[in-house]
Write a protein that holds these residues in place. Structure first.
Motif, PDB file in Angstrom:
ATOM      1  N   ARG A 117      56.932  19.979 -69.372  1.00 54.54           N
ATOM      2  CA  ARG A 117      57.345  18.734 -70.211  1.00 54.54           C
ATOM      3  C   ARG A 117      58.963  18.624 -69.403  1.00 54.54           C
ATOM      4  NH1 ARG A 117      59.731  17.680 -76.004  1.00 54.54           N
ATOM      5  NH2 ARG A 117      59.807  15.448 -75.679  1.00 54.54           N
ATOM      6  N   ALA A 118      58.779  17.586 -68.261  1.00 55.11           N
ATOM      7  CA  ALA A 118      59.911  17.135 -68.110  1.00 55.11           C
ATOM      8  C   ALA A 118      61.440  17.142 -68.959  1.00 55.11           C
ATOM      9  CB  ALA A 118      60.660  16.455 -66.656  1.00 55.11           C
ATOM     10  N   HIS A 119      62.493  17.422 -67.575  1.00 53.62           N
ATOM     11  CA  HIS A 119      63.910  17.089 -69.038  1.00 53.62           C
ATOM     12  C   HIS A 119      64.621  17.150 -68.187  1.00 53.62           C
ATOM     13  CE1 HIS A 119      62.265  19.431 -73.149  1.00 53.62           C
ATOM     14  NE2 HIS A 119      61.562  20.263 -71.816  1.00 53.62           N
ATOM     15  N   ARG A 120      65.957  15.980 -68.093  1.00 56.73           N
ATOM     16  CA  ARG A 120      67.282  16.257 -67.853  1.00 56.73           C
ATOM     17  C   ARG A 120      68.384  16.906 -68.616  1.00 56.73           C
ATOM     18  NH1 ARG A 120      68.240  11.168 -65.231  1.00 56.73           N
ATOM     19  NH2 ARG A 120      70.122  10.797 -66.624  1.00 56.73           N
ATOM     20  N   LEU A 121      69.068  17.515 -67.338  1.00 60.56           N
ATOM     21  CA  LEU A 121      70.509  17.654 -67.837  1.00 60.56           C
ATOM     22  C   LEU A 121      71.334  16.976 -67.104  1.00 60.56           C
ATOM     23  CD1 LEU A 121      72.658  20.215 -68.901  1.00 60.56           C
ATOM     24  CD2 LEU A 121      72.491  21.559 -67.156  1.00 60.56           C
ATOM     25  N   HIS A 122      72.008  16.904 -67.828  1.00 60.24           N
ATOM     26  CA  HIS A 122      73.489  15.159 -67.919  1.00 60.24           C
ATOM     27  C   HIS A 122      74.600  15.989 -68.405  1.00 60.24           C
ATOM     28  CE1 HIS A 122      75.278  11.366 -67.406  1.00 60.24           C
ATOM     29  NE2 HIS A 122      75.774  11.878 -66.546  1.00 60.24           N
ATOM     30  N   GLU A 123      74.788  16.747 -67.153  1.00 61.50           N
ATOM     31  CA  GLU A 123      76.951  17.424 -67.705  1.00 61.50           C
ATOM     32  C   GLU A 123      78.118  16.925 -66.779  1.00 61.50           C
ATOM     33  OE1 GLU A 123      78.585  21.736 -67.128  1.00 61.50           O
ATOM     34  OE2 GLU A 123      76.200  21.401 -67.657  1.00 61.50           O
ATOM     35  N   THR A 124      79.287  16.803 -67.094  1.00 62.39           N
ATOM     36  CA  THR A 124      80.768  16.300 -66.104  1.00 62.39           C
ATOM     37  C   THR A 124      80.482  18.147 -66.423  1.00 62.39           C
ATOM     38  OG1 THR A 124      80.392  14.623 -66.904  1.00 62.39           O
ATOM     39  CG2 THR A 124      82.203  15.345 -66.184  1.00 62.39           C
ATOM     40  N   SER A 125      81.399  18.586 -65.435  1.00 66.15           N
ATOM     41  CA  SER A 125      81.862  20.359 -65.275  1.00 66.15           C
ATOM     42  C   SER A 125      83.228  20.291 -64.851  1.00 66.15           C
ATOM     43  CB  SER A 125      80.490  20.851 -63.818  1.00 66.15           C
ATOM     44  OG  SER A 125      79.209  20.997 -64.664  1.00 66.15           O
ATOM     45  N   ARG A 126      83.972  21.327 -66.090  1.00 66.38           N
ATOM     46  CA  ARG A 126      84.959  21.289 -64.904  1.00 66.38           C
ATOM     47  C   ARG A 126      85.272  22.589 -64.512  1.00 66.38           C
ATOM     48  NH1 ARG A 126      89.324  21.545 -69.788  1.00 66.38           N
ATOM     49  NH2 ARG A 126      88.228  22.872 -70.461  1.00 66.38           N
ATOM     50  N   PHE A 127      85.699  22.782 -63.209  1.00 67.69           N
ATOM     51  CA  PHE A 127      86.245  23.723 -62.603  1.00 67.69           C
ATOM     52  C   PHE A 127      87.813  23.995 -61.889  1.00 67.69           C
ATOM     53  CE2 PHE A 127      82.412  21.604 -60.994  1.00 67.69           C
ATOM     54  CZ  PHE A 127      81.558  23.491 -61.642  1.00 67.69           C
ATOM     55  N   LEU A 128      88.350  25.506 -62.225  1.00 63.87           N
ATOM     56  CA  LEU A 128      89.736  25.177 -62.243  1.00 63.87           C
ATOM     57  C   LEU A 128      89.576  26.015 -60.525  1.00 63.87           C
ATOM     58  CD1 LEU A 128      90.992  26.777 -65.340  1.00 63.87           C
ATOM     59  CD2 LEU A 128      91.341  24.728 -64.422  1.00 63.87           C
ATOM     60  N   ARG A 129      89.976  26.480 -59.948  1.00 60.18           N
ATOM     61  CA  ARG A 129      90.842  27.287 -58.666  1.00 60.18           C
ATOM     62  C   ARG A 129      91.812  28.267 -59.397  1.00 60.18           C
ATOM     63  NH1 ARG A 129      91.349  23.914 -53.991  1.00 60.18           N
ATOM     64  NH2 ARG A 129      92.983  23.518 -54.666  1.00 60.18           N
ATOM     65  N   GLU A 130      91.792  29.252 -59.094  1.00 51.56           N
ATOM     66  CA  GLU A 130      92.489  30.721 -59.597  1.00 51.56           C
ATOM     67  C   GLU A 130      92.315  31.358 -58.762  1.00 51.56           C
ATOM     68  OE1 GLU A 130      91.858  31.377 -63.431  1.00 51.56           O
ATOM     69  OE2 GLU A 130      92.898  29.781 -63.972  1.00 51.56           O
ATOM     70  N   SER A 131      93.145  32.734 -58.243  1.00 51.42           N
ATOM     71  CA  SER A 131      93.360  34.127 -57.628  1.00 51.42           C
ATOM     72  C   SER A 131      92.331  34.322 -58.109  1.00 51.42           C
ATOM     73  CB  SER A 131      94.711  34.474 -57.376  1.00 51.42           C
ATOM     74  OG  SER A 131      95.602  33.848 -56.903  1.00 51.42           O
ATOM     75  N   ASP A 132      91.706  35.299 -57.636  1.00 53.21           N
ATOM     76  CA  ASP A 132      90.126  36.092 -57.895  1.00 53.21           C
ATOM     77  C   ASP A 132      90.885  37.381 -57.765  1.00 53.21           C
ATOM     78  OD1 ASP A 132      88.087  37.307 -58.445  1.00 53.21           O
ATOM     79  OD2 ASP A 132      86.756  36.025 -57.716  1.00 53.21           O
ATOM     80  N   PRO A 133      91.034  38.303 -58.112  1.00 57.23           N
ATOM     81  CA  PRO A 133      91.839  40.356 -58.664  1.00 57.23           C
ATOM     82  C   PRO A 133      90.813  41.063 -57.822  1.00 57.23           C
ATOM     83  CG  PRO A 133      91.780  39.185 -60.973  1.00 57.23           C
ATOM     84  CD  PRO A 133      90.602  38.210 -60.355  1.00 57.23           C
ATOM     85  N   ASP A 134      89.349  40.604 -57.637  1.00 54.79           N
ATOM     86  CA  ASP A 134      88.315  40.656 -57.196  1.00 54.79           C
ATOM     87  C   ASP A 134      88.224  40.476 -55.334  1.00 54.79           C
ATOM     88  OD1 ASP A 134      87.554  42.197 -60.022  1.00 54.79           O
ATOM     89  OD2 ASP A 134      85.904  40.097 -60.394  1.00 54.79           O
ATOM     90  N   LEU A 135      88.647  39.437 -55.089  1.00 57.95           N
ATOM     91  CA  LEU A 135      89.046  39.076 -54.267  1.00 57.95           C
ATOM     92  C   LEU A 135      90.280  39.486 -53.001  1.00 57.95           C
ATOM     93  CD1 LEU A 135      86.496  36.030 -53.283  1.00 57.95           C
ATOM     94  CD2 LEU A 135      85.893  38.552 -53.297  1.00 57.95           C
ATOM     95  N   GLY A 136      91.274  40.186 -54.195  1.00 56.91           N
ATOM     96  CA  GLY A 136      92.537  40.109 -53.025  1.00 56.91           C
ATOM     97  C   GLY A 136      93.565  39.125 -53.822  1.00 56.91           C
ATOM     98  N   GLY A 137      93.508  38.828 -54.434  1.00 58.66           N
ATOM     99  CA  GLY A 137      94.002  37.740 -55.046  1.00 58.66           C
ATOM    100  C   GLY A 137      93.495  36.504 -54.289  1.00 58.66           C
ATOM    101  N   THR A 138      92.943  36.307 -54.053  1.00 55.33           N
ATOM    102  CA  THR A 138      92.294  35.179 -52.963  1.00 55.33           C
ATOM    103  C   THR A 138      91.432  33.823 -53.770  1.00 55.33           C
ATOM    104  OG1 THR A 138      91.091  35.982 -50.896  1.00 55.33           O
ATOM    105  CG2 THR A 138      90.264  34.362 -51.062  1.00 55.33           C
ATOM    106  N   PRO A 139      92.246  32.614 -53.474  1.00 51.99           N
ATOM    107  CA  PRO A 139      91.920  31.855 -54.629  1.00 51.99           C
ATOM    108  C   PRO A 139      90.244  31.512 -54.128  1.00 51.99           C
ATOM    109  CG  PRO A 139      93.965  30.710 -52.887  1.00 51.99           C
ATOM    110  CD  PRO A 139      93.800  32.180 -52.494  1.00 51.99           C
ATOM    111  N   ARG A 140      90.055  30.894 -55.567  1.00 49.84           N
ATOM    112  CA  ARG A 140      88.684  30.227 -55.405  1.00 49.84           C
ATOM    113  C   ARG A 140      88.053  29.555 -56.669  1.00 49.84           C
ATOM    114  NH1 ARG A 140      84.305  35.260 -57.129  1.00 49.84           N
ATOM    115  NH2 ARG A 140      82.905  33.392 -55.936  1.00 49.84           N
ATOM    116  N   TRP A 141      86.988  28.794 -56.538  1.00 50.32           N
ATOM    117  CA  TRP A 141      86.391  28.076 -57.446  1.00 50.32           C
ATOM    118  C   TRP A 141      86.159  28.398 -58.547  1.00 50.32           C
ATOM    119  CZ3 TRP A 141      88.490  23.277 -58.387  1.00 50.32           C
ATOM    120  CH2 TRP A 141      89.194  22.901 -57.531  1.00 50.32           C
ATOM    121  N   PHE A 142      85.778  28.684 -60.285  1.00 48.90           N
ATOM    122  CA  PHE A 142      85.200  28.898 -60.902  1.00 48.90           C
ATOM    123  C   PHE A 142      85.098  28.197 -61.807  1.00 48.90           C
ATOM    124  CE2 PHE A 142      88.528  32.738 -60.418  1.00 48.90           C
ATOM    125  CZ  PHE A 142      87.619  33.280 -59.902  1.00 48.90           C
ATOM    126  N   TYR A 143      83.755  27.943 -62.343  1.00 56.41           N
ATOM    127  CA  TYR A 143      83.460  26.934 -63.498  1.00 56.41           C
ATOM    128  C   TYR A 143      83.508  27.471 -64.304  1.00 56.41           C
ATOM    129  CZ  TYR A 143      80.008  25.250 -66.814  1.00 56.41           C
ATOM    130  OH  TYR A 143      79.275  24.500 -67.830  1.00 56.41           O
TER     131      TYR A 143
END
Length: 147
Positions: free
Chosen positions: A114-140
């Motif tokens: 059965r076919a479906h549609r997911l229509h979403e408006t997603s919000r994202f933030l760009r922040e420092s990632d401690p797992d990457l030594g503080g490199t900024p990256r986008w997160f959902y």
């Protein structure tokens, strides 16, 4: 005749997985925009890549439980980014907040034939990632579902 993995089209609609979402999912590069992250997350869903989905979901809103149900018979069919005009309008509204963005999309999928549609408006933030030594990256961060 099978298609070589490097020339296979990207599930998000890009020309090839190896030059579109593949490097992000493999950890070889970071998406430069919220839209690129959203596209790579869609591709990760098609691949059932739980690790990438968790790594790109903001820790504040990331679910504790599994994101993907291994028993669900789901098949992703395609992705549509809503009009460029809407994206430009949102960017103009967010000009004072360059580290936040939204992406509106429609993803089509089938469950149990059965076919479906997911229509979403997603919000994202760009922040420092401690797992990457503080490199900024986008997160959902989260999403809403327009009517």
């Amino acid at each position: 005749m099978s298609i070589a993995p490097t020339s296979r089209p990207c599930p998000c609609g890009g020309s090839s997985l190896s030059t579109c979402c593949g490097p992000f999912i493999a950890g070889e590069a970071l998406p430069a925009t919220a839209e690129a992250l959203m596209r790579s997350r869609y591709t990760a869903y098609t691949q059932r890549n739980e690790a990438y989905l968790r790594a790109t979901w903001h820790p504040r809103t990331r679910p504790q439980d599994a994101i993907i149900d291994p028993d669900e018979n789901l098949r992703w069919l395609g992705l549509e980014i809503k009009s460029a005009l809407r994206l430009r309008q949102r960017k103009a509204e967010l000009a004072d907040h360059p580290d936040s963005d939204t992406v509106e999309f429609v993803a089509r999928f089938k469950v149990g034939g059965r076919a479906h549609r997911l229509h979403e408006t997603s919000r994202f933030l760009r922040e420092s990632d401690p797992d990457l030594g503080g490199t900024p990256r986008w997160f959902y961060l989260d999403g809403t579902f327009p009517k």
